[in-house]
Design an enzyme around this catalytic site. Structure first.
Site, PDB file in Angstrom:
ATOM      1  CB  ALA A  10     -44.836 -24.538  77.207  1.00  0.00           C
ATOM      2  CG  LEU A  13     -42.143 -34.464  81.815  1.00  0.00           C
ATOM      3  CD1 LEU A  13     -41.726 -35.717  81.075  1.00  0.00           C
ATOM      4  CD2 LEU A  13     -41.214 -34.209  82.976  1.00  0.00           C
ATOM      5  N   GLY A  14     -42.328 -30.467  79.423  1.00  0.00           N
ATOM      6  CA  GLY A  14     -41.781 -29.592  78.375  1.00  0.00           C
ATOM      7  C   GLY A  14     -41.126 -28.363  78.989  1.00  0.00           C
ATOM      8  CG  ASN A 105     -45.861 -42.881  81.055  1.00  0.00           C
ATOM      9  OD1 ASN A 105     -45.041 -43.804  80.954  1.00  0.00           O
ATOM     10  ND2 ASN A 105     -46.510 -42.631  82.162  1.00  0.00           N
ATOM     11  CB  ALA A 131     -42.338 -31.353  86.259  1.00  0.00           C
ATOM     12  CE  LYS A 184     -42.605 -44.165  83.752  1.00  0.00           C
ATOM     13  NZ  LYS A 184     -42.449 -42.879  83.128  1.00  0.00           N
ATOM     14  CG  ASN A 192     -50.745 -45.825  87.238  1.00  0.00           C
ATOM     15  OD1 ASN A 192     -50.017 -46.381  88.054  1.00  0.00           O
ATOM     16  ND2 ASN A 192     -50.379 -44.734  86.591  1.00  0.00           N
ATOM     17  CG  ASN A 202     -49.412 -45.453  93.933  1.00  0.00           C
ATOM     18  OD1 ASN A 202     -50.485 -45.179  93.379  1.00  0.00           O
ATOM     19  ND2 ASN A 202     -48.248 -45.103  93.429  1.00  0.00           N
ATOM     20  CD  GLU A 264     -50.095 -39.760  78.844  1.00  0.00           C
ATOM     21  OE1 GLU A 264     -49.522 -39.198  77.893  1.00  0.00           O
ATOM     22  OE2 GLU A 264     -49.511 -40.057  79.887  1.00  0.00           O
TER      23      GLU A 264
HETATM   24  P1  NAP Z   1     -48.979 -31.575  80.398  1.00  0.00           P
HETATM   25  O1  NAP Z   1     -48.491 -30.887  81.640  1.00  0.00           O
HETATM   26  O2  NAP Z   1     -50.427 -31.768  80.202  1.00  0.00           O
HETATM   27  O3  NAP Z   1     -48.387 -30.784  79.165  1.00  0.00           O
HETATM   28  C1  NAP Z   1     -48.707 -31.093  77.838  1.00  0.00           C
HETATM   29  C2  NAP Z   1     -48.547 -29.828  77.022  1.00  0.00           C
HETATM   30  O4  NAP Z   1     -48.696 -30.156  75.652  1.00  0.00           O
HETATM   31  C3  NAP Z   1     -49.597 -28.750  77.332  1.00  0.00           C
HETATM   32  O5  NAP Z   1     -48.917 -27.555  77.628  1.00  0.00           O
HETATM   33  C4  NAP Z   1     -50.391 -28.641  76.044  1.00  0.00           C
HETATM   34  O6  NAP Z   1     -50.806 -27.341  75.712  1.00  0.00           O
HETATM   35  C5  NAP Z   1     -49.332 -29.060  75.032  1.00  0.00           C
HETATM   36  N1  NAP Z   1     -49.887 -29.438  73.724  1.00  0.00           N
HETATM   37  C6  NAP Z   1     -50.813 -30.365  73.423  1.00  0.00           C
HETATM   38  N2  NAP Z   1     -51.041 -30.406  72.102  1.00  0.00           N
HETATM   39  C7  NAP Z   1     -50.211 -29.487  71.551  1.00  0.00           C
HETATM   40  C8  NAP Z   1     -49.968 -29.052  70.225  1.00  0.00           C
HETATM   41  N3  NAP Z   1     -50.611 -29.570  69.183  1.00  0.00           N
HETATM   42  N4  NAP Z   1     -49.056 -28.078  70.017  1.00  0.00           N
HETATM   43  C9  NAP Z   1     -48.398 -27.528  71.060  1.00  0.00           C
HETATM   44  N5  NAP Z   1     -48.578 -27.891  72.341  1.00  0.00           N
HETATM   45  C10 NAP Z   1     -49.467 -28.866  72.586  1.00  0.00           C
HETATM   46  O7  NAP Z   1     -48.297 -33.011  80.268  1.00  0.00           O
HETATM   47  P2  NAP Z   1     -46.998 -33.592  81.006  1.00  0.00           P
HETATM   48  O8  NAP Z   1     -47.358 -33.959  82.401  1.00  0.00           O
HETATM   49  O9  NAP Z   1     -45.828 -32.694  80.774  1.00  0.00           O
HETATM   50  O10 NAP Z   1     -46.819 -34.962  80.215  1.00  0.00           O
HETATM   51  C11 NAP Z   1     -46.231 -35.047  78.919  1.00  0.00           C
HETATM   52  C12 NAP Z   1     -45.836 -36.511  78.706  1.00  0.00           C
HETATM   53  O11 NAP Z   1     -44.783 -36.846  79.620  1.00  0.00           O
HETATM   54  C13 NAP Z   1     -46.985 -37.498  79.015  1.00  0.00           C
HETATM   55  O12 NAP Z   1     -46.959 -38.578  78.125  1.00  0.00           O
HETATM   56  C14 NAP Z   1     -46.665 -37.969  80.433  1.00  0.00           C
HETATM   57  O13 NAP Z   1     -47.193 -39.258  80.724  1.00  0.00           O
HETATM   58  C15 NAP Z   1     -45.146 -37.983  80.399  1.00  0.00           C
HETATM   59  N6  NAP Z   1     -44.533 -37.856  81.720  1.00  0.00           N
HETATM   60  C16 NAP Z   1     -44.870 -36.822  82.545  1.00  0.00           C
HETATM   61  C17 NAP Z   1     -44.263 -36.706  83.792  1.00  0.00           C
HETATM   62  C18 NAP Z   1     -44.572 -35.544  84.732  1.00  0.00           C
HETATM   63  O14 NAP Z   1     -44.053 -35.544  85.859  1.00  0.00           O
HETATM   64  N7  NAP Z   1     -45.375 -34.575  84.353  1.00  0.00           N
HETATM   65  C19 NAP Z   1     -43.307 -37.664  84.203  1.00  0.00           C
HETATM   66  C20 NAP Z   1     -42.995 -38.715  83.338  1.00  0.00           C
HETATM   67  C21 NAP Z   1     -43.620 -38.806  82.092  1.00  0.00           C
HETATM   68  P3  NAP Z   1     -51.871 -26.468  76.553  1.00  0.00           P
HETATM   69  O15 NAP Z   1     -51.073 -25.887  77.686  1.00  0.00           O
HETATM   70  O16 NAP Z   1     -52.301 -25.463  75.565  1.00  0.00           O
HETATM   71  O17 NAP Z   1     -52.933 -27.418  77.000  1.00  0.00           O
END
Ligand code: NAP
Length: 305
Positions: A10, A13-14, A105, A131, A184, A192, A202, A264
């Protein structure tokens, strides 16, 4: 097959996906890291999504990987390096015919997950939505974009796909998901790491276009050797277009480094260098960039893989 969306992670993105699906009346359950995180989540009373300055609370039920109950449809929304270990923990609950939707990603984590769960159908996603977490369980929808989803081994549209449109999640099913992910990844490799090394947004790369161009030439060779000619087409022009269009932005890798978070890199530049090595391709600019980045991350005490 159960129609519940289990969402692992959560974070940014989640939460964005979970809140939109819940708002559309879909059955959603979060899977959080451990009991401590579950207690903290319950204390907060749910996830808050901020969209156009409007905050809305969604009291989505949550559990941990060790909770009971089968998982048929799983959205994996953690970072690329957490995906396969998280799936391993969840294996006892994963139904034999489960669908796993991967938001990570880069490339490489999708294969790691598929190895852990060989009977599941793994669907990869390339997302341009943005997000970020303002605080735990509080996420801001920062950039409208699009999602491409696809299964490199099976072109058939999954039966849940309409849920996305119903939830207002802009998405298209594509048989060319690998092309999207490679393209991508290549754009990421050209922009990056240099923003980290030059400590700039950038647009700062406009002062280093010779370096960017040299990387694009090598990345084009790599994509062609990897059987991705469409991803290679006019890469240099596209990279320059992205630099101009996002000149004021800081790259995700730059932001991670600045915040002292693990990057990453293993699934981005690291993946590109490993692929080149596998194909016997010598790409000096890319390899030099990787070495410099690894040194830079190590000097900051951050993982370099
Ligand atoms: P994030 O905000 O760091 O969220 C990752 C979540 O995963 C955290 O809440 C973390 O928990 C949880 N997690 C990790 N291990 C876990 C496990 N074993 N069980 C349950 N939960 C677990 O990351 P994000 O930015 O959403 O990115 C996720 C992916 O989407 C990445 O690969 C990123 O490159 C890609 N992405 C992101 C965006 C963006 O705008 N954010 C856009 C495009 C692509 P905790 O809260 O406990 O640490």
């Amino acid at each position: 097959m159960s129609s519940t969306w289990h969402i692992l992670g959560a974070g940014s993105l989640g939460s964005l996906w979970a809140c939109r699906l819940a708002r559309a009346g879909k059955a959603v359950r979060l899977i959080l890291r451990n009991d401590q995180r579950l207690r903290a989540y319950r204390h907060a009373g749910g996830l808050t999504l901020i969209e156009q300055e409007q905050a809305a609370l969604f009291a989505i039920p949550a559990d941990t990987p060790e909770s009971a109950g089968p998982v048929h449809r799983l959205l994996v929304a953690c970072k690329a390096y957490d995906a396969a270990p998280a799936i391993t923990r969840l294996l006892p609950r994963l139904a034999a015919d489960a669908h796993i939707i991967l938001l990570q990603n880069g490339l490489g984590s999708q294969e790691e997950v598929a190895e852990q769960a060989p009977h599941a159908r793994c669907i990869a996603t390339s997302s341009t939505e943005g997000a970020f977490r303002e605080a735990d369980w509080r996420v801001r929808f920062a950039g409208h974009g699009f999602n491409w989803l696809g299964d490199p081994t099976n072109p058939a549209l999954p039966d849940w796909f309409e849920d996305l449109a119903n939830a207002g999640i802009p998405a298209q099913w594509t048989v060319d998901i690998l092309t999207r992910l490679w393209r991508k990844l290549a754009i990421n490799c050209a922009i990056n790491p240099l923003t980290v090394l030059h400590d700039c947004h950038n647009g700062g790369l406009l002062g280093h276009l010779d370096q960017v161009e040299a990387l694009c030439v090598e990345l084009t060779q790599l994509l062609q050797r990897c059987g991705q000619p469409a991803a290679a087409s006019e890469l240099g022009e596209d990279v320059q277009r992205v630099i101009l269009a996002t000149a004021a932005n800081y790259s995700s890798m730059y932001q991670d480094v600045r915040a002292g978070r693990r990057t990453e890199v293993h699934y981005l530049l690291g993946h590109a260098c490993r692929a080149a090595e596998r194909h016997g391709l010598v790409l000096p600019a890319l390899e030099h960039l990787h070495r410099q980045l690894v040194d830079n991350l190590r000097a900051r005490g951050l993982p370099s893989a």
